[in-house]
Design an enzyme around this catalytic site. Structure first.
Site, mmCIF file in Angstrom:
data_model
loop_
_atom_site.group_PDB
_atom_site.id
_atom_site.type_symbol
_atom_site.label_atom_id
_atom_site.label_comp_id
_atom_site.label_asym_id
_atom_site.label_seq_id
_atom_site.Cartn_x
_atom_site.Cartn_y
_atom_site.Cartn_z
ATOM 1 C CB CYS A 42 -0.923 0.005 1.217
ATOM 2 S SG CYS A 42 -1.759 1.575 1.500
ATOM 3 N N GLY A 183 -5.442 -6.337 -18.054
ATOM 4 C CA GLY A 183 -6.304 -6.357 -16.879
ATOM 5 C C GLY A 183 -6.997 -5.031 -16.644
ATOM 6 N N GLY A 185 -8.932 -4.288 -13.974
ATOM 7 C CA GLY A 185 -9.357 -4.189 -12.585
ATOM 8 C C GLY A 185 -8.932 -2.854 -11.993
ATOM 9 C CB VAL A 186 -8.811 -1.684 -8.458
ATOM 10 C CG1 VAL A 186 -8.376 -0.408 -7.745
ATOM 11 C CG2 VAL A 186 -10.255 -2.016 -8.104
ATOM 12 C CB ILE A 187 -3.872 -2.482 -10.030
ATOM 13 C CG1 ILE A 187 -3.993 -2.832 -8.547
ATOM 14 C CG2 ILE A 187 -2.439 -2.054 -10.352
ATOM 15 C CD1 ILE A 187 -3.190 -4.059 -8.137
ATOM 16 N NE ARG A 270 -0.794 -6.921 -4.671
ATOM 17 C CZ ARG A 270 0.481 -6.689 -4.956
ATOM 18 N NH1 ARG A 270 0.821 -6.145 -6.118
ATOM 19 N NH2 ARG A 270 1.437 -6.992 -4.094
ATOM 20 C CB ALA A 317 -4.712 -0.350 2.663
ATOM 21 C CG HIS A 442 -26.526 23.584 1.045
ATOM 22 N ND1 HIS A 442 -26.891 22.859 -0.071
ATOM 23 C CD2 HIS A 442 -26.602 24.906 0.698
ATOM 24 C CE1 HIS A 442 -27.196 23.704 -1.037
ATOM 25 N NE2 HIS A 442 -27.022 24.944 -0.596
#
Length: 457
Positions: A42, A183, A185-187, A270, A317, A442
């Site tokens: 991380c 890939g 995905g997130v990474i 991973r 994380a 607000h």
């Protein structure tokens, strides 16, 4: 008789160092073993460095589009070397912070590779740096590593530097002109977002029919639409066949395509990193490489815990933080357990994507009857004031039988910040009628969450 510790911890990433902090605060005599840098994936090659780069990329885009807000930028220049230097500075500062935290009087820090010798009536024994340590409890926090699929030429590409992982991407001194990303995905998406924002031509190759894994399909489609307008290309339902010296070959709809590129970014996910010498001696139940744990993060071996990516539950994380707290509380005899259903996840693209709980699809698969509200973020005055041509929206899901919130999905600026409020709604299981009594400041984008609640009453 040698000294006996209350807790031994293997790994100094988010799960490990948080466990050490909480154990020390609880009065437990603690040892933590780390052979590399504190902070784990991380802090050193994941969450923090990527967010530093992404923020610089966001500034570039905002500067390029500033005229719509009445601000003229004659010349916007991106300095990659300066961005990398700033990333390094941020990482070093935070690593030092973790190291300082580990100097707590009840924490002994051991630098070196840990090896598990076994377990007896006194507890678990671990050796490192030529010394032996015994503890009544052992917490494994060994993290994860990049998954490397069996693609011809991939191993050779990694050796030559033509193929890079997220680790190398964060150290690259020069920007590639053409980047292929294996890939979606997130990474992969976060780094693809960064490169595309600073001028690299990016193609994302994803084996599944949609990007971002389990993320809401409508949000995935919106993110692809936004990045498609910015020049990013997506090849979905595509299988990588081969990596050559200067290209990537993939198959889509039965047709082969060769993509010439300067670099290939491998981000195919991973896997738990659990190749700890001696772990097998303990006989803990495993699910492939993952260590199996219960709701207290305890394994099949009493006194042995696994937190963070090594248990394969939810590789985030903040999940590791919470798992570490639950594990230590269990050791201390405090009632606590993990609730994965209320842990949010975020993709730090531009715009951000955030989600927590059930989606309409997952709820249907579980036989849960849901009421869903979808609202554009344009309902927020702040969003409209700060965003030009914004296409963000929010989905909120209610369990019609239990009358409580079970899911929330957002795409847009500040999504990562407002999702915590939705997570609290899910965790509390309060009905919308009670939740709307909460006063939101607000103007904020988060007010859309409250507007959605009113539509469930």
């Amino acid at each position: 008789m040698s000294e006996i510790f209350d807790v031994l911890i293997i790994g100094g990433g988010p799960g490990g160092y948080r466990a050490a902090e909480r154990a020390a605060e609880g009065g437990l005599k603690t040892v933590i073993f780390e052979e590399n840098k504190f902070g784990g994936t991380c802090l050193n090659e994941g969450c923090i460095p990527t967010k530093t780069l992404l923020n610089s990329a966001k500034l570039v885009r905002h500067a390029q589009e500033s005229e719509a807000f009445g601000v003229k930028s004659e010349s916007v220049q991106y300095d990659h070397a300066a961005v990398i230097a700033r990333k390094d500075k941020v990482v070093k500062t935070l690593v030092r912070g973790v190291e300082v935290a580990m100097r707590h009087e009840n924490i002994k820090v051991v630098r070196g590779k840990a090896e598990i010798e076994g377990r007896n009536d006194s507890g678990f024994t671990v050796t490192a740096a030529g010394e032996s340590y015994t503890g009544r409890n052992l917490i494994i926090a060994s993290g994860s590593k990049t998954a490397i699929p069996p693609v011809p030429g991939l191993k050779e590409g990694l050796e030559s530097g033509f193929v890079i992982t997220s680790r190398e991407a964060l150290e690259e001194k020069d920007l590639p002109k053409q980047l292929a990303v294996i890939g979606g995905g997130v990474i992969g998406l976060e780094l693809a977002c960064f490169y595309a924002s600073v001028g690299t031509a990016v193609t994302v190759i994803e084996m599944l029919p949609k990007i971002a894994g389990n993320t809401d399909p409508d949000i995935c489609a919106q993110l692809m639409k936004i990045y498609g307008k910015r020049g990013m290309r997506f090849a979905l339902s595509s299988r990588v066949l081969e990596v050559t010296k200067d290209s990537l070959v993939f198959e889509k709809d039965g047709q082969k395509e060769t993509l010439a590129c300067d670099k290939v970014l491998l981000s195919a996910g991973r896997i738990p990193s659990t190749a700890i010498p001696g772990l097998e001696k303990l006989g803990a139940e495993m699910n492939r490489a993952a260590i199996v744990t219960d709701r207290h993060l305890e394994t099949s071996v009493p006194g042995l815990y696994a937190v963070g990516d090594c248990n394969g539950k939810l590789m985030l994380a903040h999940t590791a933080y919470r798992e570490a707290e639950v594990a230590v509380n269990h050791i201390l005899g405090k009632a606590d357990e993990i609730r994965y259903e209320s842990i949010p996840s975020v993709i730090y693209t531009d715009p951000e994507v955030a989600s927590v709980g059930e989606s309409a699809e997952s709820a249907k698969n579980k036989g849960i009857s849901v009421k869903q509200v979808v609202l554009p973020l344009r309902f927020s005055g702040r969003y409209l004031a700060e965003t030009e041509r914004g296409e963000g929206f929010l989905k909120l899901l209610e369990d019609e039988d239990r009358k409580c919130i079970i899911g929330c999905h957002v795409i847009g600026p500040y999504a990562s910040e407002l999702i915590a409020g939705a997570a609290l709604m899910i965790d509390s299981a309060l009905p919308p009628e009670r939740l709307v009594r909460t006063v939101f400041p607000h103007p904020t984008v988060g007010e859309v969450l409250r507007d959605a609640l009113f539509q469930l009453i």
